[in-house]
Design a protein around this motif. Structure first.
Motif, PDB file in Angstrom:
ATOM      1  N   ALA A 169     -15.750  -0.174  10.686  1.00  0.00           N
ATOM      2  CA  ALA A 169     -14.483  -0.863  10.391  1.00  0.00           C
ATOM      3  C   ALA A 169     -13.630  -0.936  11.658  1.00  0.00           C
ATOM      4  CB  ALA A 169     -13.736  -0.136   9.278  1.00  0.00           C
ATOM      5  N   GLY A 170     -13.586   0.159  12.413  1.00  0.00           N
ATOM      6  CA  GLY A 170     -12.828   0.192  13.667  1.00  0.00           C
ATOM      7  C   GLY A 170     -13.386  -0.815  14.662  1.00  0.00           C
ATOM      8  N   VAL A 227      -8.740  -9.283  12.798  1.00  0.00           N
ATOM      9  CA  VAL A 227      -8.628  -9.025  11.356  1.00  0.00           C
ATOM     10  C   VAL A 227      -8.135  -7.604  11.126  1.00  0.00           C
ATOM     11  CG1 VAL A 227     -10.455 -10.606  10.601  1.00  0.00           C
ATOM     12  CG2 VAL A 227     -11.050  -8.271  11.237  1.00  0.00           C
ATOM     13  N   GLU A 228      -7.493  -7.432   9.976  1.00  0.00           N
ATOM     14  CA  GLU A 228      -7.099  -6.094   9.562  1.00  0.00           C
ATOM     15  C   GLU A 228      -7.838  -5.829   8.258  1.00  0.00           C
ATOM     16  OE1 GLU A 228      -2.973  -4.000   8.673  1.00  0.00           O
ATOM     17  OE2 GLU A 228      -2.843  -5.653  10.108  1.00  0.00           O
ATOM     18  N   LEU A 229      -8.631  -4.784   8.221  1.00  0.00           N
ATOM     19  CA  LEU A 229      -9.407  -4.512   7.011  1.00  0.00           C
ATOM     20  C   LEU A 229      -8.577  -3.636   6.077  1.00  0.00           C
ATOM     21  CD1 LEU A 229     -12.916  -3.856   8.596  1.00  0.00           C
ATOM     22  CD2 LEU A 229     -12.008  -5.992   7.676  1.00  0.00           C
ATOM     23  N   GLU A 230      -8.202  -4.236   4.949  1.00  0.00           N
ATOM     24  CA  GLU A 230      -7.357  -3.495   3.994  1.00  0.00           C
ATOM     25  C   GLU A 230      -8.155  -2.480   3.202  1.00  0.00           C
ATOM     26  OE1 GLU A 230      -5.031  -5.873   1.198  1.00  0.00           O
ATOM     27  OE2 GLU A 230      -4.787  -7.312   2.848  1.00  0.00           O
ATOM     28  N   GLU A 266     -12.325  -4.332  13.722  1.00  0.00           N
ATOM     29  CA  GLU A 266     -10.914  -4.628  14.028  1.00  0.00           C
ATOM     30  C   GLU A 266     -10.690  -4.771  15.533  1.00  0.00           C
ATOM     31  OE1 GLU A 266      -8.644  -1.653  11.893  1.00  0.00           O
ATOM     32  OE2 GLU A 266      -8.581  -2.960  10.117  1.00  0.00           O
ATOM     33  N   GLU A 267     -11.528  -4.097  16.322  1.00  0.00           N
ATOM     34  CA  GLU A 267     -11.417  -4.217  17.770  1.00  0.00           C
ATOM     35  C   GLU A 267     -11.924  -5.573  18.256  1.00  0.00           C
ATOM     36  OE1 GLU A 267     -13.378  -1.194  20.467  1.00  0.00           O
ATOM     37  OE2 GLU A 267     -11.870  -0.011  19.364  1.00  0.00           O
ATOM     38  N   TYR A 273     -12.435  -8.452  16.384  1.00  0.00           N
ATOM     39  CA  TYR A 273     -11.938  -9.668  15.727  1.00  0.00           C
ATOM     40  C   TYR A 273     -10.472  -9.504  15.315  1.00  0.00           C
ATOM     41  CZ  TYR A 273     -16.931 -10.418  15.526  1.00  0.00           C
ATOM     42  OH  TYR A 273     -18.245 -10.527  15.867  1.00  0.00           O
TER      43      TYR A 273
END
Ligand SMILES: *Cc1c(COP(=O)(O)O)cnc(C)c1O
Length: 354
Positions: A180-181, A189-192, A184-185, A187
């Motif tokens: 997940a990290g 996007v924020e993964l909720e 987010e690095e 792209y």
């Protein structure tokens, strides 16, 4: 009353949900209540919602359709079929996915309805059921998803202890959090949502393991039976008998435990083996394999044992019971997860919701 019937105690289910949701809350985890074991029955789903689940989740679109009036996010947890994409975007807010062709179909159908459908991408951490096994494949799907207007990448998730029996631990769930990290690095996007599995992940919470970063679990068995499923340990202060199967006795007779004559095959093509216990008190109940698998049920009366049966008959040994049963009396059984699923699915088993 008509039998066989499945008696369902909503207060017990709600209580189980409250206990498990409370445990998850302490760990900053929200619960998606999985309704597939009871075929998405809305009254039972109501007990989930009253008990505090944040989402309702099911693997079948037919079940999600029954839940359409609940004003809470709904999740499709089997990978959608492309052929059902339209229904999925209609009846589910979120779906678990692992194929870009399906996600494209969902995006297209969502756009037609003026919606944005939310996607959780599944990562296979080694259990070898659904999900991206290689990170590079996950990334190429994400690049495609970011170009689609009908879908939004909500998060990632995993499923363990289903096919391969792999137990969730700090290492494999740690990898999910790490991925997940990485996403987010790479792209914008924020993964909720980081959805860390099913009832088999609960043992980590019960043993105070660190799975910080996991913020959702999808739970079915632990809610209906009060058990974590990695090691089968009971969760304190929960019920295992919210679902009870009840069958009526249609014959009671003393008979030998050994059949008479040459032994061929039984009704299901198996060759049975017998041990001679002498003359026993045998009871037949009007329930069979069309309703239930016998190894999923446990008589509440510990003096009763299950001998076997066929499509419509269940044969019990009641010799050691303290109760003097009569024809027409009923026998109660606790069920395991597979038993609840089967009894809920059989149209011959009446559902008595209390
Ligand atoms: C069935 C299912 C669950 C729930 O599993 P339980 O062991 O009943 O908690 C969670 N996720 C997926 C993808 C499922 O198919």
């Amino acid at each position: 009353m008509e039998y066989p019937k499945l008696e369902i105690d909503l207060d017990k289910i709600k209580h189980n949900v409250e206990v498990v949701v409370g445990l998850c809350k302490e760990n900053h985890i929200q619960v998606a209540g999985v309704t597939k074991v009871f075929c998405g029955h809305p009254k039972i789903a109501r007990a989930y919602v009253d008990g505090g689940v944040s989402f309702l989740a099911d693997s079948r679109i037919e079940n999600l359709m029954k839940l359409k009036d609940f004003n809470i996010p709904k999740m499709m947890i089997r990978l959608p079929m492309i052929s059902e994409a339209e229904k999925v975007v209609e009846y589910a807010d979120i779906s678990l996915n692992s194929e870009i062709e399906t996600i494209k179909a969902l995006s297209e159908k969502a756009l037609e309805k003026g919606k944005v459908h939310q996607i959780i991408l599944m990562v296979d951490l080694g259990d070898l059921r659904e999900g991206y096994y290689y990170e590079r494949d996950l990334y190429s799907s994400i690049e495609e998803i970011l170009k689609l207007e009908g879908v939004k990448l909500l998060g990632i998730g995993t499923n363990l202890t289903c096919y391969g029996g792999v137990i969730p631990d700090e290492e494999n769930l740690g990898r999910l959090i790490e991925i997940a990290g990485n996403i987010e690095e790479r792209y914008p996007v924020e993964l909720e949502i980081i959805s860390g599995g099913n009832s088999s992940s609960l043992h980590l919470l019960l043993d105070d393991n660190n799975i910080e970063g996991i913020n959702k679990l999808r739970l079915g068995e632990s809610l209906v039976l009060g058990v974590e499923t990695a090691y089968g340990e009971r969760i304190e202060d929960t019920y295992d008998d919210a679902f009870q199967l009840i069958a009526e006795i249609v014959e009671i007779k003393e008979k030998p435990s050994m059949p008479t004559g040459e032994i061929g095959r039984d009704a299901f093509g198996e060759t049975p083996i017998f041990v001679d216990y002498g003359i026993r008190k045998r009871m037949i109940c009007a329930i069979g394999k069309q309703d239930i698998e016998f190894d999923t049920m446990l008589p509440v009366d510990e003096g009763i044992s299950i001998l076997g049966g066929s499509s419509d008959h269940l044969i019990l040994d009641g010799t050691d019971s303290k109760t003097d049963y009569k024809v027409g009396d009923i026998i109660r059984f606790k069920l395991n997860y597979g038993g609840i699923l089967r009894a809920m699915t059989s149209e011959y088993v009446k559902k008595d919701i209390k």
